[in-house]
Motif scaffolding. Structure first.
Motif, PDB file in Angstrom:
ATOM      1  N   ASN A   1       0.887  11.575 -27.173  1.00  0.00           N
ATOM      2  CA  ASN A   1       0.370  10.240 -26.923  1.00  0.00           C
ATOM      3  C   ASN A   1      -0.302  10.166 -25.550  1.00  0.00           C
ATOM      4  OD1 ASN A   1       3.094  10.805 -27.082  1.00  0.00           O
ATOM      5  ND2 ASN A   1       3.736   8.747 -26.685  1.00  0.00           N
ATOM      6  N   LEU A   2      -1.402  10.874 -25.411  1.00  0.00           N
ATOM      7  CA  LEU A   2      -2.165  10.859 -24.175  1.00  0.00           C
ATOM      8  C   LEU A   2      -3.589  10.404 -24.471  1.00  0.00           C
ATOM      9  CD1 LEU A   2      -1.012  14.273 -22.681  1.00  0.00           C
ATOM     10  CD2 LEU A   2      -0.103  12.002 -22.197  1.00  0.00           C
ATOM     11  N   LEU A   3      -4.056   9.459 -23.691  1.00  0.00           N
ATOM     12  CA  LEU A   3      -5.415   8.953 -23.836  1.00  0.00           C
ATOM     13  C   LEU A   3      -6.182   9.223 -22.555  1.00  0.00           C
ATOM     14  CD1 LEU A   3      -4.623   5.520 -25.504  1.00  0.00           C
ATOM     15  CD2 LEU A   3      -5.501   7.577 -26.606  1.00  0.00           C
ATOM     16  N   PRO A   4      -7.502   9.393 -22.647  1.00  0.00           N
ATOM     17  CA  PRO A   4      -8.288   9.616 -21.428  1.00  0.00           C
ATOM     18  C   PRO A   4      -8.326   8.359 -20.570  1.00  0.00           C
ATOM     19  CG  PRO A   4      -9.734   9.447 -23.342  1.00  0.00           C
ATOM     20  CD  PRO A   4      -8.328   9.424 -23.855  1.00  0.00           C
ATOM     21  N   LYS A   5      -8.101   8.526 -19.294  1.00  0.00           N
ATOM     22  CA  LYS A   5      -8.149   7.440 -18.310  1.00  0.00           C
ATOM     23  C   LYS A   5      -8.850   7.965 -17.068  1.00  0.00           C
ATOM     24  CE  LYS A   5      -5.526   4.582 -20.690  1.00  0.00           C
ATOM     25  NZ  LYS A   5      -5.986   3.314 -21.208  1.00  0.00           N
ATOM     26  N   VAL A   6      -9.157   7.069 -16.149  1.00  0.00           N
ATOM     27  CA  VAL A   6      -9.718   7.433 -14.858  1.00  0.00           C
ATOM     28  C   VAL A   6      -8.771   6.892 -13.793  1.00  0.00           C
ATOM     29  CG1 VAL A   6     -11.646   7.082 -13.272  1.00  0.00           C
ATOM     30  CG2 VAL A   6     -12.087   7.420 -15.691  1.00  0.00           C
ATOM     31  N   ARG A   7      -8.473   7.728 -12.811  1.00  0.00           N
ATOM     32  CA  ARG A   7      -7.610   7.332 -11.688  1.00  0.00           C
ATOM     33  C   ARG A   7      -8.503   7.198 -10.466  1.00  0.00           C
ATOM     34  NH1 ARG A   7      -1.858   9.091  -9.836  1.00  0.00           N
ATOM     35  NH2 ARG A   7      -2.013   8.870  -7.579  1.00  0.00           N
ATOM     36  N   VAL A   8      -8.474   6.017  -9.855  1.00  0.00           N
ATOM     37  CA  VAL A   8      -9.260   5.746  -8.656  1.00  0.00           C
ATOM     38  C   VAL A   8      -8.286   5.418  -7.538  1.00  0.00           C
ATOM     39  CG1 VAL A   8     -11.041   4.290  -7.623  1.00  0.00           C
ATOM     40  CG2 VAL A   8     -11.177   4.872 -10.049  1.00  0.00           C
ATOM     41  N   GLU A   9      -8.431   6.134  -6.421  1.00  0.00           N
ATOM     42  CA  GLU A   9      -7.580   5.900  -5.257  1.00  0.00           C
ATOM     43  C   GLU A   9      -8.452   5.452  -4.102  1.00  0.00           C
ATOM     44  OE1 GLU A   9      -4.711   9.270  -4.738  1.00  0.00           O
ATOM     45  OE2 GLU A   9      -5.845  10.021  -6.468  1.00  0.00           O
ATOM     46  N   VAL A  10      -8.024   4.394  -3.427  1.00  0.00           N
ATOM     47  CA  VAL A  10      -8.774   3.868  -2.297  1.00  0.00           C
ATOM     48  C   VAL A  10      -7.775   3.339  -1.266  1.00  0.00           C
ATOM     49  CG1 VAL A  10      -9.059   1.602  -3.394  1.00  0.00           C
ATOM     50  CG2 VAL A  10     -10.658   2.319  -1.654  1.00  0.00           C
ATOM     51  N   VAL A  11      -8.082   3.527   0.007  1.00  0.00           N
ATOM     52  CA  VAL A  11      -7.258   2.980   1.081  1.00  0.00           C
ATOM     53  C   VAL A  11      -8.069   1.885   1.763  1.00  0.00           C
ATOM     54  CG1 VAL A  11      -6.035   3.461   3.230  1.00  0.00           C
ATOM     55  CG2 VAL A  11      -6.037   5.161   1.398  1.00  0.00           C
ATOM     56  N   VAL A  12      -7.463   0.706   1.865  1.00  0.00           N
ATOM     57  CA  VAL A  12      -8.167  -0.461   2.408  1.00  0.00           C
ATOM     58  C   VAL A  12      -7.288  -1.202   3.410  1.00  0.00           C
ATOM     59  CG1 VAL A  12      -9.523  -0.770   0.299  1.00  0.00           C
ATOM     60  CG2 VAL A  12      -7.386  -2.014   0.572  1.00  0.00           C
ATOM     61  N   GLU A  13      -7.937  -2.088   4.170  1.00  0.00           N
ATOM     62  CA  GLU A  13      -7.198  -2.977   5.065  1.00  0.00           C
ATOM     63  C   GLU A  13      -6.337  -3.915   4.216  1.00  0.00           C
ATOM     64  OE1 GLU A  13     -10.554  -2.847   5.014  1.00  0.00           O
ATOM     65  OE2 GLU A  13     -11.234  -2.141   6.972  1.00  0.00           O
ATOM     66  N   ASP A  14      -5.198  -4.310   4.739  1.00  0.00           N
ATOM     67  CA  ASP A  14      -4.281  -5.192   4.016  1.00  0.00           C
ATOM     68  C   ASP A  14      -4.977  -6.458   3.514  1.00  0.00           C
ATOM     69  OD1 ASP A  14      -2.331  -3.357   4.629  1.00  0.00           O
ATOM     70  OD2 ASP A  14      -1.256  -4.633   6.046  1.00  0.00           O
ATOM     71  N   SER A  15      -5.896  -6.994   4.301  1.00  0.00           N
ATOM     72  CA  SER A  15      -6.544  -8.268   3.959  1.00  0.00           C
ATOM     73  C   SER A  15      -7.428  -8.182   2.715  1.00  0.00           C
ATOM     74  CB  SER A  15      -7.373  -8.758   5.147  1.00  0.00           C
ATOM     75  OG  SER A  15      -8.397  -7.823   5.452  1.00  0.00           O
ATOM     76  N   LYS A  16      -7.813  -7.000   2.284  1.00  0.00           N
ATOM     77  CA  LYS A  16      -8.701  -6.847   1.127  1.00  0.00           C
ATOM     78  C   LYS A  16      -7.962  -6.691  -0.193  1.00  0.00           C
ATOM     79  CE  LYS A  16     -12.532  -4.775   3.665  1.00  0.00           C
ATOM     80  NZ  LYS A  16     -13.452  -3.640   3.754  1.00  0.00           N
ATOM     81  N   VAL A  17      -6.677  -6.430  -0.139  1.00  0.00           N
ATOM     82  CA  VAL A  17      -5.927  -6.043  -1.339  1.00  0.00           C
ATOM     83  C   VAL A  17      -5.937  -7.132  -2.414  1.00  0.00           C
ATOM     84  CG1 VAL A  17      -3.649  -5.402  -2.232  1.00  0.00           C
ATOM     85  CG2 VAL A  17      -4.474  -4.407  -0.095  1.00  0.00           C
TER      86      VAL A  17
END
Length: 115
Positions: free
Chosen positions: A57-73
């Motif tokens: 049971n595995l489906l294709p996905k995309v993992r996106v990692e980003v580091v941002v300032e706390d105020s943007k979350v």
């Protein structure tokens, strides 16, 4: 600073990239991954060596990692929910972690300046 990890449908990547660009995110890391959640996408097959059925049971996905300032979350989360969600099972997940420090290797800049 926070690290936002987004696991999304592959067809929503361009939408997500435009959201992050609008928020002036300095950079992102993108990976093609396989996974499953509550949707339990299944493919059945027969393992010829042992002769029993297996469920993958595995489906294709995309993992996106980003580091941002706390105020943007929060605004990023709201925009992702509005523009990336389809309303169907399998839309993905958002994970948020605290980042203690960031250092730009080239210049030695630290903290938010390194983003």
């Amino acid at each position: 600073m926070k690290e936002i990890i987004l696991i999304i449908r592959p067809e929503k990547l361009e939408v997500l990239k435009s959201i992050l660009d609008e928020k002036n995110c300095g950079g992102m890391t993108i990976s093609t991954v396989m996974g499953c959640g509550t949707q339990k996408g299944t493919v059945e097959g027969v393992n010829e060596i042992k002769g029993f059925k297996t469920t993958i049971n595995l489906l294709p996905k995309v993992r996106v990692e980003v580091v941002v300032e706390d105020s943007k979350v929060e605004q990023i989360i709201l925009d992702v929910r509005e523009k990336v969600a389809t309303g169907h099972v399998g839309d993905g997940k958002i994970f948020i972690r605290n980042i203690e420090e960031a250092i730009r290797i080239r210049t030695g800049e630290r903290g938010e300046k390194a983003l």
